[in-house]
Design an enzyme around this catalytic site. Sequence first.
Site, PDB file in Angstrom:
ATOM      1  N   ALA A 132      -0.663   0.832   5.952  1.00 51.82           N
ATOM      2  CA  ALA A 132      -1.001  -0.043   7.239  1.00 51.82           C
ATOM      3  C   ALA A 132      -1.908  -1.224   6.751  1.00 51.82           C
ATOM      4  O   ALA A 132      -2.765  -0.933   5.720  1.00 51.82           O
ATOM      5  CB  ALA A 132      -1.609   0.740   8.431  1.00 51.82           C
ATOM      6  N   ASP A 133      -1.948  -2.235   7.443  1.00 55.28           N
ATOM      7  CA  ASP A 133      -2.889  -3.368   7.321  1.00 55.28           C
ATOM      8  C   ASP A 133      -3.029  -4.103   8.440  1.00 55.28           C
ATOM      9  O   ASP A 133      -2.033  -4.348   9.253  1.00 55.28           O
ATOM     10  CB  ASP A 133      -2.503  -4.319   6.328  1.00 55.28           C
ATOM     11  CG  ASP A 133      -3.677  -5.152   5.755  1.00 55.28           C
ATOM     12  OD1 ASP A 133      -4.595  -4.669   4.961  1.00 55.28           O
ATOM     13  OD2 ASP A 133      -3.677  -6.484   6.237  1.00 55.28           O
ATOM     14  N   THR A 134      -4.355  -4.410   9.037  1.00 53.57           N
ATOM     15  CA  THR A 134      -4.582  -5.084  10.078  1.00 53.57           C
ATOM     16  C   THR A 134      -5.195  -6.348  10.001  1.00 53.57           C
ATOM     17  O   THR A 134      -6.117  -6.354   9.184  1.00 53.57           O
ATOM     18  CB  THR A 134      -5.515  -4.106  11.121  1.00 53.57           C
ATOM     19  OG1 THR A 134      -4.680  -2.934  11.238  1.00 53.57           O
ATOM     20  CG2 THR A 134      -5.634  -4.927  12.504  1.00 53.57           C
ATOM     21  N   LYS A 174       0.631  -1.249  -0.010  1.00 61.06           N
ATOM     22  CA  LYS A 174       0.069   0.071  -0.118  1.00 61.06           C
ATOM     23  C   LYS A 174       0.984   1.282  -0.098  1.00 61.06           C
ATOM     24  O   LYS A 174       0.586   2.254  -0.635  1.00 61.06           O
ATOM     25  CB  LYS A 174      -0.920   0.271   1.294  1.00 61.06           C
ATOM     26  CG  LYS A 174      -1.896  -1.168   1.169  1.00 61.06           C
ATOM     27  CD  LYS A 174      -2.735  -1.134   2.568  1.00 61.06           C
ATOM     28  CE  LYS A 174      -3.937  -2.252   2.536  1.00 61.06           C
ATOM     29  NZ  LYS A 174      -4.453  -2.108   3.886  1.00 61.06           N
TER      30      LYS A 174
END
Length: 189
Positions: A72-74, A56
């Site tokens: 960010a990624d969660t 991203k």
Amino acid sequence: MVTFEGKVVLASQSPRRRELMGLLFQEFEVCSPQVDESAAPGLAPWKLVEELAARKALAVAGREPGALVVGADTVVALGGQVLGKPHSPQEAASMLHTLSGRAHMVYTGVCLARAGRKQVFHAGTRVQFKPLSEEEIQWYLSTGEPFDKAGAYGIQGLGSRFVRGIDGDYFNVMGLPVNMIYEKLAVIP
């Protein structure tokens, strides 16, 4: 606030991440990363979120030369199973049944990209859920809150009533480990 010279861009459309970025920066832009979020099967959850965060950030950094880009990624993980955002009420109900009465991990990967360099890291937070009744699950589904959140719950919203405790960064569970980013920014040129 972090004093940072130059343009800052959040590579995410998440309203929660936008809110949390406001704790770090007075001014920043938001840009949708438009990336493929599929990943190689069998990737450890912490590695998965790091890979997606980098994808991203780098996609947006290519369009924003010179800017500091935060991607960010969660994900929620339990017993090696990664629980992303549910695609249906049935999938959301299944996730909530899986989390009921158990502890799980929430991982957020972050990539800070600027001037052709990147710094990639992750935070992990252990979350303990109370046992959930079928009525609680159906009520929560009826609120609509579970459908745009990893693991089908939002710790900052109505889902908070199901959380018995956490070990780690609360903001990580919301989608952005604020303190960790703050500390990493101190060493970015």
